[in-house]
Design an enzyme around this catalytic site. Structure first.
Site, PDB file in Angstrom:
ATOM      1  N   THR A 175       0.800  -1.216   0.000  1.00 28.42           N
ATOM      2  CA  THR A 175       0.000   0.000   0.000  1.00 28.42           C
ATOM      3  C   THR A 175       0.835   1.269   0.000  1.00 28.42           C
ATOM      4  OG1 THR A 175      -1.612   1.237   1.353  1.00 28.42           O
ATOM      5  CG2 THR A 175      -0.069  -0.158   2.529  1.00 28.42           C
ATOM      6  N   ASP A 176       0.221   2.356  -0.445  1.00 34.90           N
ATOM      7  CA  ASP A 176       0.838   3.675  -0.341  1.00 34.90           C
ATOM      8  C   ASP A 176       0.933   4.150   1.104  1.00 34.90           C
ATOM      9  OD1 ASP A 176      -2.086   3.831  -0.518  1.00 34.90           O
ATOM     10  OD2 ASP A 176      -1.808   6.000  -0.392  1.00 34.90           O
TER      11      ASP A 176
ATOM     12  N   TYR B  65      -2.084   0.341  10.264  1.00 37.37           N
ATOM     13  CA  TYR B  65      -2.263  -0.385   8.998  1.00 37.37           C
ATOM     14  C   TYR B  65      -1.001  -0.275   8.142  1.00 37.37           C
ATOM     15  CZ  TYR B  65      -3.840  -1.412   4.264  1.00 37.37           C
ATOM     16  OH  TYR B  65      -3.946  -1.908   2.996  1.00 37.37           O
TER      17      TYR B  65
ATOM     18  N   LYS C 293       1.674  -3.277   7.044  1.00 28.13           N
ATOM     19  CA  LYS C 293       1.996  -3.606   5.651  1.00 28.13           C
ATOM     20  C   LYS C 293       3.499  -3.480   5.390  1.00 28.13           C
ATOM     21  CE  LYS C 293      -0.602  -4.438   2.788  1.00 28.13           C
ATOM     22  NZ  LYS C 293      -1.111  -5.773   2.342  1.00 28.13           N
TER      23      LYS C 293
ATOM     24  N   TRP D 131      -5.830   3.126  -2.952  1.00 34.90           N
ATOM     25  CA  TRP D 131      -7.234   3.519  -3.127  1.00 34.90           C
ATOM     26  C   TRP D 131      -8.003   2.516  -3.990  1.00 34.90           C
ATOM     27  CZ3 TRP D 131      -8.189   9.473  -3.547  1.00 34.90           C
ATOM     28  CH2 TRP D 131      -7.462  10.131  -2.541  1.00 34.90           C
TER      29      TRP D 131
END
Length: 266
Positions: free
Chosen positions: A97-98, A121, A125, A146
């Protein structure tokens, strides 16, 4: 522009890659069911109802439980998968994820940009990425952002549901990223795998897999609702709708490495 899933009920990448509480991004005049229990709290900006000490403890315990679960699923499990992949001489494909970044940049993040997650979160990750690297397996780690589709909990479904219930939605307008349709990500992943396992193993590493462009959550909501006069989509600032988990203000991912390696862009 925004790619819409239309009637594709199979749109999914691992049950949605980037699973977050999308209702946290929709403020004031809409329901805030961030606890996941479906209750309509109708919090208005900072004017939140103060709850009893017992309720506060319950929420703290829930957050701690969620953090422990996130670390187990996102942090430890990928390392176990990578160890098994190494034992079987297989190649692991893992989505990240970003949210491993802090969002302080104003230009797209390359893969080697310093990581500094703002919430549990993102930290979980990042732990998963590092566990995979430590295992020494053939692996592709694909960061994206997203993710939306017609399954699970995601921003598209949240806005569609609330748009049918309300005349006005207030949505965060100062967080920017790139919406990614889960089917697009799935098709790109299939294309990578289609090159064959030897090519997959040879190209192992960390990549940013994302569409291009940039949007705020407010702009994304406007695209979902379209030209309909109702509901009105009202922009609000992150500061006007504080949530327990901080989110990066900017999460656009640079995709040059992926495009150069695999020969196509999303």
């Amino acid at each position: 522009g925004l790619r819409t899933p239309a009637h594709d009920h199979t749109a999914d990448v691992g049950g949605h890659v980037d699973r977050k509480t999308e209702s946290d991004l929709v403020g004031e005049r809409v329901a805030d069911d961030t606890a996941g229990d479906g209750r309509d709290r109708r919090s208005v900006g900072r004017d939140r109802v103060q709850r009893s000490g017992g309720a506060d403890r319950t929420r703290r315990h829930r957050r701690i439980h969620d953090q422990v679960r996130a670390h187990a699923v996102n942090g430890r499990a990928p390392g176990i998968f990578a160890e098994e992949a190494k034992r079987l001489d297989a190649t692991l494909i893992h989505f990240s994820t970003d949210y491993v970044f802090d969002g302080t940049r104003a230009t797209p993040y390359p893969e080697d940009a310093p990581v500094a997650p703002l919430n549990a979160y993102g930290a979980s990750k990042l732990a998963g990425e590092r566990a995979i690297a430590a295992a020494g397996a053939h692996a592709l780690v694909l960061r994206t952002s997203w993710v939306y589709g017609l399954r699970g909990r995601n921003f598209l479904l949240t806005i569609q549901r609330l748009a049918a219930e309300r005349d006005e939605l207030a949505v965060v307008a100062d967080q920017f990223g790139v919406p990614n349709w889960s089917r697009t990500l799935a098709e790109a992943t299939a294309r990578i795998v289609g090159a064959g396992l030897p090519a997959l193993a040879a190209r192992g590493g960390l990549y940013h897999l994302s569409c291009t462009g940039k949007a705020s959550w407010h702009e994304f909501a406007q695209a979902i609702v379209g030209p309909a006069p109702r509901p009105r989509i009202i922009p609000i600032a992150t500061a006007d709708y504080p949530t327990p988990a901080r989110r990066p203000a900017y999460g656009v991912l640079a995709t040059t490495r992926f495009e150069a390696t695999f020969g196509f862009a999303l």
